[in-house]
Design a protein around this motif. Structure first.
Motif, short mmCIF file in Angstrom:
data_model
loop_
_atom_site.label_atom_id
_atom_site.label_comp_id
_atom_site.label_asym_id
_atom_site.label_seq_id
_atom_site.Cartn_x
_atom_site.Cartn_y
_atom_site.Cartn_z
N UNK A 1 3.42 -9.02 -8.86
CA UNK A 1 4.17 -7.82 -8.53
C UNK A 1 4.99 -8.14 -7.29
N UNK A 2 6.21 -7.64 -7.25
CA UNK A 2 7.11 -7.99 -6.14
C UNK A 2 7.57 -6.75 -5.40
N UNK A 3 7.72 -6.89 -4.10
CA UNK A 3 8.17 -5.76 -3.30
C UNK A 3 9.22 -6.17 -2.29
N UNK A 4 9.98 -5.19 -1.84
CA UNK A 4 10.91 -5.36 -0.74
C UNK A 4 10.49 -4.40 0.37
N UNK A 5 10.46 -4.90 1.57
CA UNK A 5 10.19 -4.12 2.77
C UNK A 5 11.33 -4.37 3.76
N UNK A 6 11.42 -3.52 4.77
CA UNK A 6 12.42 -3.73 5.80
C UNK A 6 11.87 -3.32 7.15
N UNK A 7 12.43 -3.93 8.18
CA UNK A 7 12.02 -3.61 9.55
C UNK A 7 13.26 -3.49 10.42
N UNK A 8 13.49 -2.28 10.91
CA UNK A 8 14.59 -2.03 11.81
C UNK A 8 14.16 -2.30 13.25
N UNK A 9 15.11 -2.55 14.14
CA UNK A 9 14.75 -2.82 15.53
C UNK A 9 13.93 -1.70 16.13
N UNK A 10 12.82 -2.05 16.75
CA UNK A 10 11.98 -1.07 17.41
C UNK A 10 11.13 -0.22 16.49
N UNK A 11 11.17 -0.53 15.20
CA UNK A 11 10.40 0.26 14.23
C UNK A 11 9.42 -0.62 13.47
N UNK A 12 8.47 0.02 12.82
CA UNK A 12 7.51 -0.72 12.02
C UNK A 12 8.14 -1.08 10.67
N UNK A 13 7.58 -2.12 10.07
CA UNK A 13 8.04 -2.51 8.75
C UNK A 13 7.70 -1.40 7.75
N UNK A 14 8.65 -1.11 6.85
CA UNK A 14 8.44 -0.03 5.91
C UNK A 14 8.75 -0.47 4.48
N UNK A 15 8.12 0.20 3.54
CA UNK A 15 8.31 -0.06 2.13
C UNK A 15 9.70 0.40 1.70
N UNK A 16 10.32 -0.41 0.84
CA UNK A 16 11.63 -0.05 0.27
C UNK A 16 11.50 0.18 -1.23
N UNK A 17 11.01 -0.82 -1.94
CA UNK A 17 10.91 -0.72 -3.39
C UNK A 17 9.99 -1.81 -3.91
N UNK A 18 9.51 -1.62 -5.14
CA UNK A 18 8.63 -2.61 -5.75
C UNK A 18 8.81 -2.60 -7.26
N UNK A 19 8.54 -3.76 -7.85
CA UNK A 19 8.59 -3.91 -9.30
C UNK A 19 7.36 -4.67 -9.74
N UNK A 20 6.67 -4.13 -10.74
CA UNK A 20 5.44 -4.77 -11.18
C UNK A 20 5.72 -5.92 -12.13
N UNK A 21 4.69 -6.66 -12.43
CA UNK A 21 4.79 -7.74 -13.41
C UNK A 21 5.16 -7.19 -14.78
N UNK A 22 4.91 -5.89 -14.98
CA UNK A 22 5.25 -5.23 -16.24
C UNK A 22 6.54 -4.42 -16.12
N UNK A 23 7.28 -4.64 -15.02
CA UNK A 23 8.59 -4.02 -14.79
C UNK A 23 8.51 -2.52 -14.47
N UNK A 24 7.36 -2.04 -14.02
CA UNK A 24 7.30 -0.69 -13.47
C UNK A 24 8.00 -0.70 -12.11
N UNK A 25 8.63 0.43 -11.79
CA UNK A 25 9.44 0.50 -10.57
C UNK A 25 8.97 1.63 -9.67
N UNK A 26 9.13 1.41 -8.37
CA UNK A 26 8.92 2.48 -7.39
C UNK A 26 9.89 2.29 -6.24
N UNK A 27 10.34 3.40 -5.67
CA UNK A 27 11.30 3.38 -4.59
C UNK A 27 10.87 4.33 -3.47
N UNK A 28 11.20 3.97 -2.26
CA UNK A 28 11.08 4.89 -1.15
C UNK A 28 12.11 6.00 -1.33
#
Length: 125
Positions: free
Chosen positions: A33-60
């Motif tokens: 399963x794969x995900x994308x996260x991001x971290x802005x200056x001075x902020x904690x890393x946050x979830x952006x989106x993910x795709x499962x091995x079965x191509x299920x999707x989720x988005x912030x």
């Protein structure tokens, strides 16, 4: 061991688009399963989106309707298409891989076993 390398970041004006890529090497990419996260200056890393091995999707909520995640198992690559970019999207973007089962914790950093080094995305106003 899985190695992840992100690319495609850069400087773009607000309203513009970028496509990030994350190339994986090592074990069988299609089993992760794969995900994308991001971290802005001075902020904690946050979830952006993910795709499962079965191509299920989720988005912030903050990126729904603007960002699209996809994967090409033949190329061992996951993509993040980012449209209608806003200055608040400015961050270092990381891809991550999870060898576990797809569940309700896809948004949690601790779910993921491997991380890339990150790529900078800067959106100017």
């Amino acid at each position: 061991q899985l190695q992840l390398v992100e690319s495609g970041g850069g400087l773009v004006q607000a309203g513009g688009s970028l496509r990030l890529s994350c190339a994986a090497s090592g074990r069988t990419f299609s089993t992760y399963n794969m995900g994308w996260f991001r971290q802005a200056p001075g902020k904690e890393r946050e979830f952006v989106t993910a795709i499962s091995k079965w191509f299920s999707l989720n988005y912030a909520d903050s990126v729904k309707g603007r960002f699209t995640i996809s994967r090409d198992n033949a190329k061992n690559t996951v993509y993040l298409q980012m449209n209608s970019l806003k200055p608040e999207d400015t961050a270092v973007y990381y891809c991550a891989a999870d060898l576990g089962s797809w569940g309700s914790n896809y948004y949690s950093q601790t779910t993921y076993d491997y991380w890339g080094q990150g790529t900078q995305v800067t959106v100017s106003s």
